[in-house]
Design an enzyme around this catalytic site. Sequence first.
Site, PDB file in Angstrom:
ATOM      1  N   TRP A   1      12.724   3.755 -10.829  1.00 38.38           N
ATOM      2  CA  TRP A   1      11.992   3.510 -12.080  1.00 38.38           C
ATOM      3  C   TRP A   1      12.774   4.014 -13.275  1.00 38.38           C
ATOM      4  CZ3 TRP A   1       8.739  -0.090 -12.429  1.00 38.38           C
ATOM      5  CH2 TRP A   1       7.907  -0.421 -11.360  1.00 38.38           C
TER       6      TRP A   1
ATOM      7  N   ARG B   1      -1.944   9.225 -12.365  1.00 39.65           N
ATOM      8  CA  ARG B   1      -1.119   8.208 -13.005  1.00 39.65           C
ATOM      9  C   ARG B   1      -1.732   7.629 -14.270  1.00 39.65           C
ATOM     10  NH1 ARG B   1       0.359   8.190  -7.616  1.00 39.65           N
ATOM     11  NH2 ARG B   1       2.383   7.262  -7.147  1.00 39.65           N
TER      12      ARG B   1
ATOM     13  N   CYS C   1      12.516   2.078   0.572  1.00 37.73           N
ATOM     14  CA  CYS C   1      11.409   1.742   1.477  1.00 37.73           C
ATOM     15  C   CYS C   1      11.311   0.225   1.572  1.00 37.73           C
ATOM     16  CB  CYS C   1      10.125   2.337   0.907  1.00 37.73           C
ATOM     17  SG  CYS C   1       8.624   1.582   1.516  1.00 37.73           S
TER      18      CYS C   1
ATOM     19  N   CYS D   1       8.121  -1.427   0.168  1.00 38.72           N
ATOM     20  CA  CYS D   1       8.121  -1.378  -1.307  1.00 38.72           C
ATOM     21  C   CYS D   1       9.150  -2.378  -1.838  1.00 38.72           C
ATOM     22  CB  CYS D   1       8.486   0.015  -1.810  1.00 38.72           C
ATOM     23  SG  CYS D   1       7.603   1.356  -0.990  1.00 38.72           S
TER      24      CYS D   1
ATOM     25  N   ARG E   1       0.844  -1.190   0.000  1.00 38.60           N
ATOM     26  CA  ARG E   1       0.000   0.000   0.000  1.00 38.60           C
ATOM     27  C   ARG E   1       0.883   1.245   0.000  1.00 38.60           C
ATOM     28  NH1 ARG E   1      -2.432  -0.975   6.092  1.00 38.60           N
ATOM     29  NH2 ARG E   1      -0.531  -0.574   7.251  1.00 38.60           N
TER      30      ARG E   1
END
Length: 411
Positions: A163, A248, A355, A358, A150
């Site tokens: 990314w 997004r 994180c 993540c 989340r």
Amino acid sequence: QVTGHLDDCTCDVETIDAFNNYKLFPRLNELLESDYFRYYKVNLKKPCPFWNDNSHCGIRDCAVKPCPSDEVPDGIRSGSYKYSEEANSLAEECEEAKRLGAVDGSLSEETQQAVLQWTRHDDSSESFCEADDIYSPDAEYVDLLLNPERYTGYKGPDAWKIWNSIYEENCFKPHNVKRPLASGRGESFIYLPAVHFFSGVCVEKRAFYKLISGLHASINIHLSARYLLQDTWSEKKWGPNVTEFQQRFDEVLTRGEGPRRLKNLYFLYLIELRALSKVLPFFERPGFQLYTGNKSQDAEAKNLLLEILRLAKSFPLHFDENSFFAGNKKEAAKLKEEFRLHFKNISKIMDCVGCFKCRLWGKLQTQGLGTALKILFSQNLIEKIPESGPSYGFQLTRQEIVALFNAFGRL
């Protein structure tokens, strides 16, 4: 905009929605709540191999709570396969290997190292992922149900850098396309000239890009769907954040790119669904068990697993992976190896995510997709699996199995 036919497939969005929502997902969800699939062993302390990175996320919601070892079922912890007929023959093989190993005392240190490297290479030559060493003291079991994927607040330059390196360095794309990524907010929007982007790019490279884009879309959807809406001392409230989702994926806000990202998610779903339909013979063997130590639960889990795989096989409009690497044999082999190494690189980048939550879900989902690719490229080996006894040609570890189904559960 997200409707109708999918490029490079014979399938459409509506067929997938109906099949997934009414037939497959409810069963899959039940499977993922079982003990065998909820515990995943992961090393979240591996250093980033590509750049010096000390930027660990200080936000509380980035933390991952590992399981105290007494909470993990004994059968999973011991890695035992007591129900299987293979266990006995494996024990004999280990003895045999020890005896053979003892003979090698005369080999020089250098030769021993070389032999070790060969066996490691044999193990990894079909692998699309840099898997964690689950025997490392830093590897810990995590309960996936207690650490859901989340929104954690992890964004900005660090998230953007991840990314950016995935797309810029590891995604096949035409060299003439420069892709400005907005680094400000960490969403890493990729604005591409929709019509021209894939002209002249072969089906394999298009597929690779779409798989990564689909994975990116999936992760963004989850953090928009489970967003921290309220954070006070008395309570935290998580729920869907429509604005975040629109930033997004809205067609206007993403200059036409959003709907294509969502279609790439469907493409990724089809690839993983195809892998599930192909791997059925591996799980169907009577000797294969989802071993946790609780015999009745394990039998139930295996029955549910087989029901899901047979359902996957019944899907009417599967992706045809035979279009992959079908040209000139030499060129195809080179392209497949390039494909594999690109993907392996992406799995390593996951150790650079600051994180931890993540990082956990990034590692699990790349391992899941890597396992799906391994299955699709091992079709000949899977067809040769004997009905009983060990499956030497094709093997899946517990880690790969847990990652494969949980990654598909995310989609």
